[in-house]
Design a protein around this motif. Structure first.
Motif, short mmCIF file in Angstrom:
data_model
loop_
_atom_site.label_atom_id
_atom_site.label_comp_id
_atom_site.label_asym_id
_atom_site.label_seq_id
_atom_site.Cartn_x
_atom_site.Cartn_y
_atom_site.Cartn_z
N GLN A 117 15.06 -0.31 -48.06
CA GLN A 117 16.07 1.07 -47.87
C GLN A 117 15.77 1.63 -46.58
O GLN A 117 16.86 1.52 -46.38
CB GLN A 117 15.91 2.08 -49.33
N GLU A 118 15.33 1.97 -45.77
CA GLU A 118 15.33 1.79 -44.69
C GLU A 118 15.72 1.46 -44.06
O GLU A 118 16.43 1.79 -42.76
CB GLU A 118 13.32 2.32 -43.90
N GLN A 119 15.30 -0.20 -43.64
CA GLN A 119 16.16 -1.08 -42.87
C GLN A 119 18.61 -0.58 -43.28
O GLN A 119 18.79 -0.25 -41.80
CB GLN A 119 15.70 -2.37 -42.51
N TRP A 121 19.90 1.78 -44.49
CA TRP A 121 19.85 3.10 -43.29
C TRP A 121 19.95 3.32 -41.76
O TRP A 121 20.91 3.71 -41.47
CB TRP A 121 19.28 4.58 -44.00
#
Length: 470
Positions: A117-119, A121
């Protein structure tokens, strides 16, 4: 100043200019060409308007097609890894110039596979900044085109959902969304525009809004054009008229939906009765199967949600004055209150619950059709409820009467600030309203509903003038 000068012409706001942006994905490629991809003829469209371009990079062919169809991209973003760009930039630039494309409009951004999920964003923020930099501004609206031909693994999925997110934020409108369906050995490669698949997000959103908030606007907006088109296609001169049950369902959904959003329980029932009063689930299902086969199950769900809300059938004219008051009407209105709570429309829920308590008193008193809606009759029932809840109590109260007095006071305390738009000295406290309705007010009403005696309010005087109030 010339007093006889003519007034200045009205200034009309110019429509927003469309700014076209193109994202081209580049991978490693294995062909023995400078770009790493095999040369083919990419074809766009069908029939006389079809166009074709010889290229190795599908995104360049798409760029040229957009340019030839009056949609020239203002900026073209090549999304790839730094190593791929270092290896291919020169060859891609040469091919772009060969296709008479303005390479000065191109730029590159690093791209990673979104494994978390971080990647996601981390990918989204640079894309959003790029769109704002080149597309979104005063008087401009961005149309975002994507070439997914050479995108690697999960990147097409990630880019699709990111673009849908940006669309929902009002930053872009989807344009061409597709890929070149290359097959080795074939001379031509059709470029498939799959932008129509993005509309599934609109359908998912409309269904979610209907189920969560009983918002019928999205579903009717999507279904009505399909129904109209199907009816026109099915109409044959001299033949039988196309079925109208699906149209009736959509009209009921539209009109009852407006009444629901306004918080009007009687109007919701009357609109459903008007359009669905004589229809059966089987008739709606058959009509949907004939006119909109993919949406039969959705039409059935819509009918099953609306039909229980129908008010009793009445003669035309002054329909509200003919509405009977019985246990079924109490259940119908209670069902609507519960829906308003689920939809988060607490103001409508509290207003309707307060009026439902007044109506329940009138049911215990035995009101005739229409009589229970007369202002004088309702004011009298309200006054008795105010009297029951007054302090000190007008007489010793039974346990059930004490619970009813407590419920009336709690509903009023929650409802009044909302009914008056918070125009009072005290700050309106909204947190906990849903919990209060679901765990306190509605269970208390249900527990008292079956006790006719407590709702008769026998021996309870109405408060003197100036006391009580709405």
């Amino acid at each position: 100043m010339n007093q006889h000068s003519s007034p200045s012409p009205a200034v009309t706001e110019a429509p927003p200019q469309l700014v076209h942006l193109l994202v081209v994905n580049l991978g490693s490629g294995r062909a023995a060409t400078p770009t790493g991809y095999e040369e083919t003829t990419y074809t766009f469209g069908d029939g006389p308007s079809a166009r074709s371009y010889r290229a190795t990079v599908a995104g360049l062919a798409l760029w040229r097609w957009l340019q030839d169809t009056d949609r020239p991209p203002t900026r073209v973003l090549f999304a790839c890894t730094p190593s791929a760009w270092k290896e291919k930039a020169g060859a891609v630039a040469d091919e772009a110039r060969h296709l008479a494309l303005g390479w000065e409009h191109a730029e590159q951004r690093d791209l990673e596979i979104p494994r978390s999920q971080e990647q996601v964003w981390a990918m989204l923020q640079p894309l959003e900044e790029w769109i704002k930099q080149h597309g979104v501004g005063a008087g401009h609206k961005a149309v975002l085109h994507f070439d997914l031909t050479n995108a690697y693994r999960a990147i097409p999925i990630a880019q699709t959902w990111m673009a849908l997110y940006l669309q929902r934020r009002g930053l872009v409108t989807p344009g061409v969304w597709g890929y070149g369906a290359f097959e080795p050995g074939k001379q031509e490669t059709p470029f498939l525009d799959l932008a129509h698949l993005l509309s599934l997000a609109d359908w998912a959103e409309a269904v979610a809004s209907f189920r969560d908030r009983f918002d019928t606007a999205g579903l009717t907006r999507l279904l009505e054009p399909l129904e109209r088109s199907a009816r026109r296609s099915a109409a044959v001169p001299g033949g039988p008229k196309p079925r109208n049950e699906l149209r009736a369902l959509l009209r009921a959904a539209h009109d009852a939906g407006e009444a629901f959003r306004a918080g009007l329980p009687l109007e919701v029932g009357l609109e459903v009765q008007t359009h669905l009063g004589k229809l059966s689930a089987a008739a709606v299902r058959d009509a949907a199967a004939e006119l909109a086969p993919p949406h039969v199950l959705l039409a059935e769900e819509l009918f099953q949600s609306l039909q229980p809300l129908a008010a009793p059938a009445t003669a035309k004219g002054d329909r509200k004055r003919q509405l009977p008051l019985d246990r079924a009407e109490i259940r119908r209105q209670l069902h609507l209150v519960e829906r308003w709570v689920r939809a988060g429309m607490f103001d409508a829920a509290l207003r309707a619950l307060r009026e439902l308590m007044v109506t329940r008193v009138l049911l215990a008193w035995g009101s005739k059709p229409g009589e229970w809606l007369r202002q004088q009759r309702r004011t009298s029932a309200e006054g008795r409820l105010h009297g029951l809840a007054s302090r000190p109590a007008p007489r010793p109260l039974s346990p059930s009467e004490a619970r009813l007095a407590k419920l009336w006071n709690h509903v009023r305390e929650r409802r009044n600030p909302l009914a008056h738009a918070g125009m009072e000295e005290n700050e309106v406290k909204l947190p906990g309203t849903r919990q209060a309705l679901e765990e306190d007010l509605l269970p208390a009403f249900r527990a008292l509903d079956s006790d006719d005696e407590v709702w008769r309010l026998e021996g309870i005087p109405e408060p003197r003038e100036g006391e009580g109030g709405r």
